[in-house]
Design an enzyme around this catalytic site. Sequence first.
Site, short mmCIF file in Angstrom:
data_model
loop_
_atom_site.label_atom_id
_atom_site.label_comp_id
_atom_site.label_asym_id
_atom_site.label_seq_id
_atom_site.Cartn_x
_atom_site.Cartn_y
_atom_site.Cartn_z
N ARG A 40 -76.35 13.77 -85.25
CA ARG A 40 -77.63 13.39 -84.72
C ARG A 40 -78.82 14.09 -85.39
O ARG A 40 -79.96 13.64 -85.26
CB ARG A 40 -77.62 13.73 -83.23
CG ARG A 40 -78.81 13.26 -82.48
CD ARG A 40 -78.74 13.68 -81.02
NE ARG A 40 -79.94 13.23 -80.36
CZ ARG A 40 -79.99 12.30 -79.42
NH1 ARG A 40 -78.89 11.80 -78.94
NH2 ARG A 40 -81.13 11.92 -78.91
N ASP A 110 -70.22 17.56 -76.96
CA ASP A 110 -68.77 17.65 -77.10
C ASP A 110 -68.06 18.40 -75.98
O ASP A 110 -66.84 18.39 -75.91
CB ASP A 110 -68.40 18.27 -78.47
CG ASP A 110 -69.11 19.59 -78.72
OD1 ASP A 110 -69.27 20.39 -77.77
OD2 ASP A 110 -69.50 19.84 -79.89
N HIS A 127 -78.51 16.55 -74.45
CA HIS A 127 -78.24 15.18 -74.88
C HIS A 127 -77.07 14.55 -74.12
O HIS A 127 -76.47 13.59 -74.58
CB HIS A 127 -77.98 15.14 -76.40
CG HIS A 127 -79.20 15.51 -77.20
ND1 HIS A 127 -79.13 16.14 -78.42
CD2 HIS A 127 -80.51 15.35 -76.94
CE1 HIS A 127 -80.36 16.35 -78.87
NE2 HIS A 127 -81.21 15.88 -77.99
N CYS A 160 -68.30 -1.84 -66.12
CA CYS A 160 -68.22 -0.97 -64.94
C CYS A 160 -67.24 -1.57 -63.93
O CYS A 160 -67.34 -2.75 -63.59
CB CYS A 160 -69.60 -0.82 -64.31
SG CYS A 160 -69.59 0.09 -62.74
N CYS A 163 -69.30 -2.50 -60.54
CA CYS A 163 -70.27 -3.59 -60.41
C CYS A 163 -70.27 -4.57 -61.59
O CYS A 163 -71.02 -5.54 -61.58
CB CYS A 163 -71.68 -3.02 -60.23
SG CYS A 163 -72.44 -2.43 -61.76
ZN ZN Z 1 -71.87 -0.25 -62.21
#
Ligand code: ZN
Length: 258
Positions: A40, A110, A127, A160, A163
């Site tokens: 990064r 990490d 991060h 997910c 949902c």
């Molecule tokens: Zn969800």
Amino acid sequence: MSTDGTGGTDGAGTADGRRPLVAILSGAGISTDSGIPDYRGPNGVWRKDPEAEKLVTYAYYMSDPQVRRRSWQMRLNGPALRARPNAAHEAVARLERSGVPVRVITQNVDGLHQMAGMPERKVLELHGTARAVVCTACSARSEMAEALRRVAAGDPDPACEECGGVLKSATVMFGEPLDPRVLGEAVAIARACEVFVAVGTSLQVQPAASLAGIAAGHGARLVIVNAEPTPYDALAERVVREPIGQALPALLRELAAG
Ligand code: ZN
């Protein structure tokens, strides 16, 4: 102030004769000995490869299922989850166990500080973490390892399970804001610490750079352990250029000895 970063029984500097707080700011350089490249940073893998950078850029990730598929494959094949802590991570955890109040602020995702034995609550991940995934719709969190098992089993873009929303790594992607709570705690630690050790970071990316400046501005002894010069070297009490795996354990032994 913070909920945990500088509070508690051992966190707030020199009050009541307690031992002074040591803040460790770690960047990619602390984990290269563990086989994790700098992804990064300003010269990191992602910044040099626009196609790779897309895989960790929020707008591309959310809008393009192909980007998500490649992103999951990258994580499945990447070194991050197999990596082990190295001598530098272990030295930080040892300093904490010796009774010195230590807080880690890390740019790394990490989880190697915690794996080396740093208590979870004493590590601030600027991060985020690559060891968890989060749903972009309902915010449910679960383990990266579990999501990668689904990828390996043939689901190229696992959704997910709560949902059906888009899942992403619990890291801060390019184009996403930092968690203001984490950042607030990091600033509080930078203000409160007596010693601020910046290790393996170029101090060219915010907010890491400003944290070093805040610490120095509040009178902390600034120590920089990094192979390359940083913009803050002139403010540092000490600059160490030797390899981190040897230099950091020696330096932290000195700190532990007081
Ligand atoms: Zn969800």
